[in-house]
Design a protein around this motif. Structure first.
Motif, PDB file in Angstrom:
ATOM      1  N   ASP A 127       0.822  -1.209   0.000  1.00 21.90           N
ATOM      2  CA  ASP A 127       0.000   0.000   0.000  1.00 21.90           C
ATOM      3  C   ASP A 127       0.855   1.257   0.000  1.00 21.90           C
ATOM      4  N   ARG A 128       2.086   1.123   0.465  1.00 26.83           N
ATOM      5  CA  ARG A 128       3.046   2.228   0.493  1.00 26.83           C
ATOM      6  C   ARG A 128       4.416   1.682   0.141  1.00 26.83           C
ATOM      7  N   VAL A 129       5.153   2.402  -0.692  1.00 27.92           N
ATOM      8  CA  VAL A 129       6.472   1.948  -1.131  1.00 27.92           C
ATOM      9  C   VAL A 129       7.487   3.068  -0.957  1.00 27.92           C
ATOM     10  N   ALA A 130       8.646   2.728  -0.406  1.00 21.76           N
ATOM     11  CA  ALA A 130       9.773   3.654  -0.312  1.00 21.76           C
ATOM     12  C   ALA A 130      10.901   3.131  -1.183  1.00 21.76           C
ATOM     13  N   VAL A 131      11.488   4.009  -1.965  1.00 15.62           N
ATOM     14  CA  VAL A 131      12.632   3.667  -2.809  1.00 15.62           C
ATOM     15  C   VAL A 131      13.836   4.450  -2.305  1.00 15.62           C
ATOM     16  N   LEU A 205       7.765   0.025 -11.405  1.00 18.68           N
ATOM     17  CA  LEU A 205       7.160  -0.071 -10.075  1.00 18.68           C
ATOM     18  C   LEU A 205       5.661   0.200 -10.140  1.00 18.68           C
ATOM     19  N   ARG A 206       5.260   1.167 -10.914  1.00 18.66           N
ATOM     20  CA  ARG A 206       3.833   1.468 -11.056  1.00 18.66           C
ATOM     21  C   ARG A 206       3.088   0.293 -11.659  1.00 18.66           C
ATOM     22  N   GLY A 207       3.722  -0.402 -12.586  1.00 18.95           N
ATOM     23  CA  GLY A 207       3.093  -1.577 -13.174  1.00 18.95           C
ATOM     24  C   GLY A 207       2.964  -2.727 -12.196  1.00 18.95           C
ATOM     25  N   LEU A 208       3.923  -2.798 -11.252  1.00 18.90           N
ATOM     26  CA  LEU A 208       3.906  -3.886 -10.278  1.00 18.90           C
ATOM     27  C   LEU A 208       2.946  -3.628  -9.120  1.00 18.90           C
ATOM     28  N   THR A 209       2.825  -2.380  -8.716  1.00 18.55           N
ATOM     29  CA  THR A 209       2.062  -2.063  -7.510  1.00 18.55           C
ATOM     30  C   THR A 209       0.716  -1.413  -7.774  1.00 18.55           C
ATOM     31  N   GLY A 210       0.538  -0.859  -8.949  1.00 22.74           N
ATOM     32  CA  GLY A 210      -0.703  -0.138  -9.247  1.00 22.74           C
ATOM     33  C   GLY A 210      -0.456   1.355  -9.299  1.00 22.74           C
ATOM     34  N   ARG A 211      -1.180   2.028 -10.157  1.00 19.09           N
ATOM     35  CA  ARG A 211      -0.971   3.456 -10.417  1.00 19.09           C
ATOM     36  C   ARG A 211      -1.167   4.318  -9.171  1.00 19.09           C
ATOM     37  N   ASP A 212      -2.070   3.913  -8.278  1.00 17.57           N
ATOM     38  CA  ASP A 212      -2.422   4.767  -7.145  1.00 17.57           C
ATOM     39  C   ASP A 212      -1.600   4.504  -5.886  1.00 17.57           C
ATOM     40  N   THR A 213      -0.676   3.565  -5.926  1.00 18.69           N
ATOM     41  CA  THR A 213       0.140   3.276  -4.747  1.00 18.69           C
ATOM     42  C   THR A 213       1.148   4.398  -4.519  1.00 18.69           C
ATOM     43  N   PRO A 214       1.093   5.080  -3.362  1.00 18.80           N
ATOM     44  CA  PRO A 214       2.049   6.165  -3.115  1.00 18.80           C
ATOM     45  C   PRO A 214       3.483   5.645  -3.026  1.00 18.80           C
ATOM     46  N   VAL A 215       4.375   6.307  -3.722  1.00 16.79           N
ATOM     47  CA  VAL A 215       5.797   5.969  -3.720  1.00 16.79           C
ATOM     48  C   VAL A 215       6.576   7.174  -3.202  1.00 16.79           C
ATOM     49  N   SER A 216       7.495   6.922  -2.293  1.00 15.71           N
ATOM     50  CA  SER A 216       8.362   7.978  -1.759  1.00 15.71           C
ATOM     51  C   SER A 216       9.802   7.684  -2.145  1.00 15.71           C
ATOM     52  N   LEU A 217      10.502   8.698  -2.624  1.00 13.29           N
ATOM     53  CA  LEU A 217      11.927   8.581  -2.930  1.00 13.29           C
ATOM     54  C   LEU A 217      12.723   9.167  -1.770  1.00 13.29           C
TER      55      LEU A 217
END
Length: 338
Positions: A127-131, A205-217
């Protein structure tokens, strides 16, 4: 990723009133000359470590993620055997660690200084991803330090996240980082090369997790230059945090041309505070990264990082790690400001 050599003192006042070269510029020129002569010779003296090419994989999807992990682990194991046979036990041990059965290795290239992308958590259902984007001197030989930061963040997120929120952390060593003492670390050249790669990874990453999953760099040191160069090129992300940044090559957060919230932090004993925040043209090359990201002029959301040094932003129990977890989880009102 974790520089130890301190640049010269910050003497960046107004323009000099005479024709003499400013002290910081003379020091910078000396460093450039030394690095340009010494480092290529030392690099040439070290034999290249043999390794197989990256595993040939079709496009990775959520359904093929486990197969990709397995293929990259197998490639890392083969690289470890080749490094061992070559007599480089240190690299062999680093490769073996990445080949561990429980590892989630999304990408691996053991050639040269090496590249790797490792996942912590359930990426396909997060639901949340940090890179995490590392800075100078991060290679397969020093990868253990980078992995430790990713592990610390994942543990912090797992403890803090609501029970219904799944989190994942990605350690992205997807570019050839510059050496701490080198000509490359003083310019945006490596970052310009890395930015399209980071953008490509974020699209994956968007393809793996879904367009709406928030990603933080979360971008450390020279990695903040990479994130800044990528900000307007890649798909949108929720947040970009600049940690121990020497500057971004941009005059302001607005100049990054991104919808992401821009955060910045610097530990109280981080030597990067002594870096002159200027840009200068030397022999046709722009050296330096401009405005200090924690200064009011830059316009980032500056948050507390405690009294730590350049390598302490992800230290367990630190205020900085707690704030980073809040940023990733979208708890922006809970972030402790500096």
């Amino acid at each position: 990723m974790e520089p130890t050599a301190e640049p010269g003192p910050d003497t960046t006042g107004g323009p000099p009133k005479d024709r003499r070269t400013p002290r910081w510029l003379r020091s910078l020129l000396a460093l450039l000359i030394t690095a340009g002569v010494v480092l290529p010779l030392s690099a040439a003296a070290r034999p290249r470590i043999p390794a197989p090419p990256p595993a040939g994989l079709p496009a990775v999807t959520a359904t093929t993620l486990e197969a990709a992990y397995a293929a990259n682990r197998a490639n890392a194991a083969r690289a470890a055997r080749m490094a061992e046979a070559h007599g480089d036990r240190h690299r062999a041990a680093a490769d073996r660690a990445l080949a561990a059965p429980a590892g989630q290795l999304l990408a691996f290239d053991g050639r040269g200084t090496g590249l790797a992308t490792e996942v912590f958590g359930d990426l396909a259902h997060a639901d949340r991803v940090a890179v995490l984007v590392p800075g100078s001197d991060t290679t397969l030989d020093t990868y253990g330090r980078f992995r430790a930061t990713a592990t610390a963040l994942h543990r912090q997120l797992s403890r803090r996240a609501p029970e219904s929120t799944r989190v994942a952390v990605v350690a992205w060593l997807g570019y050839d980082t510059p050496g701490t003492v080198s000509t490359a670390v003083l310019t945006t050249g490596r970052a310009d090369e890395a930015a399209p790669r980071l953008g490509e990874f974020l699209r994956l990453l968007r393809g793996l997790t879904g367009r709406d999953t928030p990603v933080s760099l979360l971008c450390h040191s020279y990695g903040s230059v990479v994130c800044a160069r990528s900000a307007a090129q890649g798909p949108p992300v929720a947040d970009i945090a600049l940690l121990g940044s020497p500057g971004t090559g941009a005059d302001s957060a607005a100049a990054l041309r991104t919808s992401a919230r821009i955060w910045a932090a610097r530990g109280g004993t981080d030597w990067v505070a002594q870096v002159p925040h200027v840009e200068a043209d030397l022999f046709g090359t722009t050296v330096g990264f401009g405005t200090d990201p924690v200064s009011p002029a830059f316009g980032a959301r500056v948050f507390a990082a405690g009294d730590g040094g350049h390598s302490d932003y992800f230290s367990p129990g630190s205020i900085c790690l707690a704030n980073l977890a809040r940023i990733v989880l979208g708890e922006t009102s809970e972030v402790t400001r500096a």
